[in-house]
Design an enzyme around this catalytic site. Structure first.
Site, PDB file in Angstrom:
ATOM      1  N   TYR A  47     -39.811 -25.749  -8.520  1.00 27.07           N
ATOM      2  CA  TYR A  47     -38.612 -25.315  -8.031  1.00 27.07           C
ATOM      3  C   TYR A  47     -37.938 -24.353  -8.890  1.00 27.07           C
ATOM      4  CZ  TYR A  47     -33.421 -26.438  -7.338  1.00 27.07           C
ATOM      5  OH  TYR A  47     -32.167 -26.443  -7.124  1.00 27.07           O
ATOM      6  N   LYS A  91     -37.050 -20.620  -7.338  1.00 27.38           N
ATOM      7  CA  LYS A  91     -35.445 -20.080  -7.218  1.00 27.38           C
ATOM      8  C   LYS A  91     -35.565 -18.812  -7.967  1.00 27.38           C
ATOM      9  CE  LYS A  91     -33.058 -23.419  -5.398  1.00 27.38           C
ATOM     10  NZ  LYS A  91     -32.169 -22.967  -4.152  1.00 27.38           N
TER      11      LYS A  91
HETATM   12  N1  LIG Z   1     -26.535 -29.876  -6.634  1.00 30.24           N
HETATM   13  C1  LIG Z   1     -26.525 -28.881  -7.509  1.00 30.24           C
HETATM   14  O1  LIG Z   1     -26.147 -29.236  -8.690  1.00 30.24           O
HETATM   15  C2  LIG Z   1     -27.704 -27.625  -7.439  1.00 30.24           C
HETATM   16  C3  LIG Z   1     -27.816 -26.750  -8.463  1.00 30.24           C
HETATM   17  C4  LIG Z   1     -28.633 -25.850  -8.250  1.00 30.24           C
HETATM   18  C5  LIG Z   1     -29.015 -25.423  -7.084  1.00 30.24           C
HETATM   19  N2  LIG Z   1     -28.888 -26.131  -6.073  1.00 30.24           N
HETATM   20  C6  LIG Z   1     -29.185 -25.672  -4.730  1.00 30.24           C
HETATM   21  O2  LIG Z   1     -28.241 -25.952  -3.790  1.00 30.24           O
HETATM   22  C7  LIG Z   1     -28.658 -25.939  -2.238  1.00 30.24           C
HETATM   23  C8  LIG Z   1     -28.081 -27.157  -1.756  1.00 30.24           C
HETATM   24  O3  LIG Z   1     -28.476 -28.427  -2.616  1.00 30.24           O
HETATM   25  P1  LIG Z   1     -27.560 -29.558  -2.589  1.00 30.24           P
HETATM   26  O4  LIG Z   1     -27.264 -30.065  -3.908  1.00 30.24           O
HETATM   27  O5  LIG Z   1     -26.368 -29.573  -1.587  1.00 30.24           O
HETATM   28  O6  LIG Z   1     -28.503 -30.624  -1.919  1.00 30.24           O
HETATM   29  P2  LIG Z   1     -28.550 -31.627  -0.660  1.00 30.24           P
HETATM   30  O7  LIG Z   1     -29.706 -32.535  -0.519  1.00 30.24           O
HETATM   31  O8  LIG Z   1     -27.253 -32.679  -0.524  1.00 30.24           O
HETATM   32  O9  LIG Z   1     -28.568 -30.706   0.839  1.00 30.24           O
HETATM   33  C9  LIG Z   1     -29.476 -30.117   1.024  1.00 30.24           C
HETATM   34  C10 LIG Z   1     -29.808 -29.933   2.524  1.00 30.24           C
HETATM   35  O10 LIG Z   1     -30.727 -29.270   2.887  1.00 30.24           O
HETATM   36  C11 LIG Z   1     -31.236 -29.844   4.207  1.00 30.24           C
HETATM   37  N3  LIG Z   1     -32.735 -29.264   4.353  1.00 30.24           N
HETATM   38  C12 LIG Z   1     -33.867 -29.668   3.567  1.00 30.24           C
HETATM   39  N4  LIG Z   1     -34.748 -28.954   4.082  1.00 30.24           N
HETATM   40  C13 LIG Z   1     -34.344 -28.278   5.177  1.00 30.24           C
HETATM   41  C14 LIG Z   1     -35.153 -27.401   6.139  1.00 30.24           C
HETATM   42  N5  LIG Z   1     -36.440 -27.229   6.181  1.00 30.24           N
HETATM   43  N6  LIG Z   1     -34.325 -26.814   7.150  1.00 30.24           N
HETATM   44  C15 LIG Z   1     -32.958 -27.250   7.442  1.00 30.24           C
HETATM   45  N7  LIG Z   1     -32.283 -28.063   6.422  1.00 30.24           N
HETATM   46  C16 LIG Z   1     -32.951 -28.540   5.170  1.00 30.24           C
HETATM   47  C17 LIG Z   1     -31.205 -31.254   3.835  1.00 30.24           C
HETATM   48  O11 LIG Z   1     -31.525 -32.094   5.004  1.00 30.24           O
HETATM   49  C18 LIG Z   1     -29.904 -31.453   3.050  1.00 30.24           C
HETATM   50  O12 LIG Z   1     -29.091 -31.947   4.090  1.00 30.24           O
HETATM   51  C19 LIG Z   1     -30.126 -26.198  -2.618  1.00 30.24           C
HETATM   52  O13 LIG Z   1     -30.934 -24.938  -2.512  1.00 30.24           O
HETATM   53  C20 LIG Z   1     -30.383 -26.629  -3.988  1.00 30.24           C
HETATM   54  O14 LIG Z   1     -31.779 -26.358  -4.953  1.00 30.24           O
HETATM   55  C21 LIG Z   1     -28.024 -27.194  -6.057  1.00 30.24           C
END
Ligand SMILES: NC(=O)c1ccc[n+]([C@@H]2O[C@H](COP(=O)([O-])OP(=O)(O)OC[C@H]3O[C@@H](n4cnc5c(N)ncnc54)[C@H](O)[C@@H]3O)[C@@H](O)[C@H]2O)c1
Length: 308
Positions: free
Chosen positions: A176, A180
């Site tokens: 990851y 990223k």
């Molecule tokens: N939550 C955090 O604190 C955090 C921190 C750093 C980075 N991020 C990044 O933020 C983004 C959103 O994460 P989140 O925490 O909301 O996660 P989440 O799991 O709630 O949402 C991610 C969504 O992406 C969808 N998805 C996955 N693969 C897919 C694909 N191939 N095509 C279309 N949709 C797809 C999933 O179905 C899901 O609904 C991600 O890129 C994650 O790495 C989140």
């Protein structure tokens, strides 16, 4: 469906948000709609580790936006495929007649220590994040370049989603963190290549309580009591994303922001620190002595998340 206090930032704009069926992407989609944008809500509906796909979180968010008086359409393709990325852009153009902003957000985790990380888990995470950013960006940019060449230079915006793991590293997340960090590198190149076509490209490193983080950080991510500021709500990250995705952010490109709770931070990236030039080839022992002197004068690195 517009914000009651200020002029809407995104009236007339069409915004595609990947992975917008849940978590941060859902919050972004709702926030763009609240600022007057028409939204393409993409989500494949997969499990936390990418398994599935299952039925319809994208459609549920579309219904939420419509119930609040906004306009939205669901797109349920896999954004890490050429078909999924191309049809995401085509959906915006076919349904709403334009595309102004792309928010790359979809992704999932397969956390393991590197020594235990299977090749499949490496490939799956690199694919969904890095290729899943590249392909929608490429297809949107091809549209915007054609618009610019036809004399209709857009005020186009791309907001990519990196992570603190990609900026500083994170123990147990080698796949990851690499993906990223790659997204940051691609963001810098895209900003430099696409400015001439009216396209600005920035990245965020968010932190919020979603299904992705609630298990790992249960204590720090917990919702507060009634009436208190819910610092880790995903909705706190979206205002910066909406501004970066609007015409109001003109001139801002190739930058990375951390966004968490009520805090926005500009992340300052790699830049030359202490340096030495012999004007000729070093011997290994000389190079070691020079590196040791330079390290003593350099800023110590930020700690890797989870390192002891
Ligand atoms: N939550 C955090 O604190 C955090 C921190 C750093 C980075 N991020 C990044 O933020 C983004 C959103 O994460 P989140 O925490 O909301 O996660 P989440 O799991 O709630 O949402 C991610 C969504 O992406 C969808 N998805 C996955 N693969 C897919 C694909 N191939 N095509 C279309 N949709 C797809 C999933 O179905 C899901 O609904 C991600 O890129 C994650 O790495 C989140």
């Amino acid at each position: 469906m517009t914000s009651p206090t200020a002029a809407p930032l995104c009236t007339g704009r069409v915004v595609a948000v990947t992975g917008a069926g849940r978590g941060l992407g859902r919050a972004h989609a709702l926030a763009f709609a609240a600022e007057g944008a028409k939204v393409v809500v993409n989500d494949l509906g997969v499990g936390l580790d990418g398994s599935g796909p299952a039925a319809g979180p994208a459609q549920e968010v579309v219904e939420e936006i419509r119930a609040a008086g906004g306009e939205a359409v669901a797109h349920q393709g896999d954004i890490a495929t050429t078909d999924g990325a191309a049809s995401l852009v085509a959906t915006a153009l076919d349904v709403f007649g334009r595309l102004d902003t792309l928010v790359n957000n979809a992704g999932f985790l397969r956390d393991r220590m590197l020594v235990n990380l299977d090749e499949d888990d490496w490939d799956a995470v690199m694919r969904v994040h890095l290729k899943g950013h590249f392909l929608p960006l490429k297809h949107a940019a091809a549209h915007w370049r054609a618009e610019a060449k036809a004399g209709r230079t857009p005020e186009a915006r791309v907001v990519n989603t990196s992570s603190g793991a990609g900026l500083l590293g994170s123990v147990g997340q080698g796949n990851y963190a690499a993906a990223k960090a790659g997204i940051v590198g691609m963001t810098l190149v895209a900003a430099a290549e696409m400015g001439r076509y009216g396209v600005q490209v920035n990245a965020i490193a968010p932190a919020a309580r979603t299904r992705m983080t609630e298990e790992a950080f249960a204590a720090t991510m917990a919702a507060p009591g009634e009436g208190a500021f819910d610092a880790m709500a995903p909705e706190n990250v979206s205002p910066l994303v909406v501004w970066l995705g609007s015409a109001a952010s003109a001139g801002v490109t190739g930058r990375v922001f951390e966004a968490e709770a009520g805090r926005i931070t500009v992340m300052e990236g790699w830049r030359p620190g202490p340096t030495a030039d012999k004007g000729a080839r070093w011997s290994p022992a000389e190079a070691g002595a020079a590196a040791t002197r330079l390290l003593a004068a350099a800023e110590p690195p930020q700690p890797v998340y989870g390192a002891r």
